[in-house]
Design an enzyme around this catalytic site. Structure first.
Site, PDB file in Angstrom:
ATOM      1  N   LYS A 237       0.810  -1.214   0.000  1.00  0.00           N
ATOM      2  CA  LYS A 237       0.000   0.000   0.000  1.00  0.00           C
ATOM      3  C   LYS A 237       0.843   1.263   0.000  1.00  0.00           C
ATOM      4  CE  LYS A 237      -3.715   2.277   2.599  1.00  0.00           C
ATOM      5  NZ  LYS A 237      -4.606   2.194   3.781  1.00  0.00           N
ATOM      6  N   HIS A 292     -10.560  -5.596   8.776  1.00  0.00           N
ATOM      7  CA  HIS A 292      -9.351  -4.804   9.021  1.00  0.00           C
ATOM      8  C   HIS A 292      -9.010  -4.750  10.497  1.00  0.00           C
ATOM      9  CE1 HIS A 292      -6.235  -2.181   7.511  1.00  0.00           C
ATOM     10  NE2 HIS A 292      -6.489  -1.298   8.454  1.00  0.00           N
ATOM     11  N   ARG A 295      -6.036  -6.745  11.645  1.00  0.00           N
ATOM     12  CA  ARG A 295      -4.697  -6.141  11.585  1.00  0.00           C
ATOM     13  C   ARG A 295      -4.391  -5.416  12.891  1.00  0.00           C
ATOM     14  NH1 ARG A 295      -0.474  -4.402   8.280  1.00  0.00           N
ATOM     15  NH2 ARG A 295      -0.049  -2.165   8.179  1.00  0.00           N
ATOM     16  N   HIS A 318       4.576  -0.351   8.289  1.00  0.00           N
ATOM     17  CA  HIS A 318       4.283   1.062   8.521  1.00  0.00           C
ATOM     18  C   HIS A 318       5.556   1.891   8.359  1.00  0.00           C
ATOM     19  CE1 HIS A 318       0.681  -0.581  10.651  1.00  0.00           C
ATOM     20  NE2 HIS A 318       0.134   0.479  10.090  1.00  0.00           N
ATOM     21  N   TYR A 327      -2.589   1.399  15.180  1.00  0.00           N
ATOM     22  CA  TYR A 327      -2.879  -0.030  15.122  1.00  0.00           C
ATOM     23  C   TYR A 327      -2.464  -0.785  16.383  1.00  0.00           C
ATOM     24  CZ  TYR A 327      -4.059   0.339  10.198  1.00  0.00           C
ATOM     25  OH  TYR A 327      -4.673   0.670   9.017  1.00  0.00           O
TER      26      TYR A 327
END
Length: 340
Positions: A237, A292, A295, A318, A327
């Site tokens: 991503k 999600h 995660r 990240h 997260y």
């Protein structure tokens, strides 16, 4: 010069001809509107600011979205999910507007209507799509139209979710993913679990690795090295490649999977996974839990085993430690035990 004439239908036609510009004509219900349009075209030509707006007047948002979906979306990461979002926009009544008629006021009314049926984050993503489509039309198709998205207020960003699995929710979730024939209740047959053999392992891998849904679905066997316990993601991503270390549990999950003919580890579509997971959550009677969120759960678990944020970020992918913090959701009671 311009010429205004009345047609047999009673409507008024304005014609504008000027050296160096294509001849133009447009029909109006009122003579005053025809004269105003002709004056505007001549003034823009005199200033050198004239632009051909015929494409914006004749092209609907639906037609533009359809072309963008065919020409641009397939080249993007997450193309399948974006195509589904575009289909939602194409089914909406706003898609019937012509590009020149989709004003900021019309778009703001659409935004407010959408906010009554879906979350602000969803509306923000749809506005991002509309903005990208308009910019593409201006730069690549040379359609003279202003982007109305920049003139309206966007819904505020949603608060970072902190949802984690609690109590026996994980056991109930995994049980709801078991492939079973179901049970009979009041003479009716109800299914337990799912027939799709890939759903449970992809959920278990998400919990073990903190990989995103899109990363799991594009993972291919040639990039998996079970002896070295790694999975290579060439395109993530954030635009960079990443090698994900695999726990013993993750290796066991992968080692037990059959090999798909197309080479993908999990040969299912994003929509099929989304729908199957939603059904499993309902069967497990778990409230407000999204795919999600796995995660988030996995990142928080990995943080307990990895001593530094740098190592944790290397696993989760990240680049910004501030995003990583969104997260990582340690439980207060777990931190209390560490304090002694």
């Amino acid at each position: 010069m311009s010429n205004i004439s009345q047609r047999k239908s009673g409507r008024w036609q304005a014609k504008v001809r000027q050296h160096g510009y294509p001849p133009m004509s447009k029909t109006f219900a009122r003579k005053a509107d025809a004269e105003a349009w002709a004056r505007q075209q001549e003034a823009e030509m005199d200033r050198g600011a004239w632009r051909d707006r015929s494409s914006a007047d004749s092209t609907t948002l639906y037609a533009l979205l359809d072309r963008y979906k065919k020409d641009v979306v397939p080249t993007k990461r997450g193309a399948e999910v974006e195509a589904l979002r575009m289909q939602t926009l194409m089914r909406d009544e706003i898609a019937r507007y012509r590009l020149s008629g989709l004003s900021p006021l019309v778009l703001a009314e659409w935004r407010d209507r959408r906010l009554t049926v879906c979350a602000g984050a969803t509306v923000r993503r749809e506005l991002d799509i509309l903005s990208a489509v308009y910019n593409w039309a201006r730069r690549e198709l040379m359609i003279a139209v202003e982007n109305p998205v920049g003139s309206i207020r966007r819904p505020p960003p949603s608060k970072a979710r902190e949802r984690r699995l609690e109590g026996d929710e994980e056991a109930r979730l995994i049980a709801s993913l078991e492939d079973g024939r179901g049970v009979r209740v009041d003479g009716k047959q109800y299914r337990q679990g799912t027939r799709n053999p890939w759903i449970r392992p992809v959920v278990e891998m998400a919990l073990e690795t903190a990989m995103r849904r899109g990363e799991l679905l594009v993972l291919v066997w040639e990039n998996v090295n079970l002896p070295r316990r790694t999975a290579y993601l060439p395109d993530t991503k954030n635009g960079e490649s990443r090698t994900v270390p695999l726990s013993s549990r993750a290796v066991a999950i992968l080692d037990g999977l059959p090999r798909s003919i197309d080479g993908r580890v999990f040969p299912i579509t994003a929509n099929a996974l989304k729908l199957a997971f939603e059904r499993a959550v309902r069967r497990a009677d778990i409230e407000d839990f999204h795919f999600h969120d796995l995660r988030h759960e996995a990142t928080s678990r990995l943080a307990e085993r990895l001593p530094t944020l740098i190592e944790l970020a290397a696993v989760t992918g990240h680049k910004d430690l501030r995003m990583l913090k969104r997260y990582y959701h340690p439980r207060a009671e777990d931190l209390a035990r560490k304090l002694g």
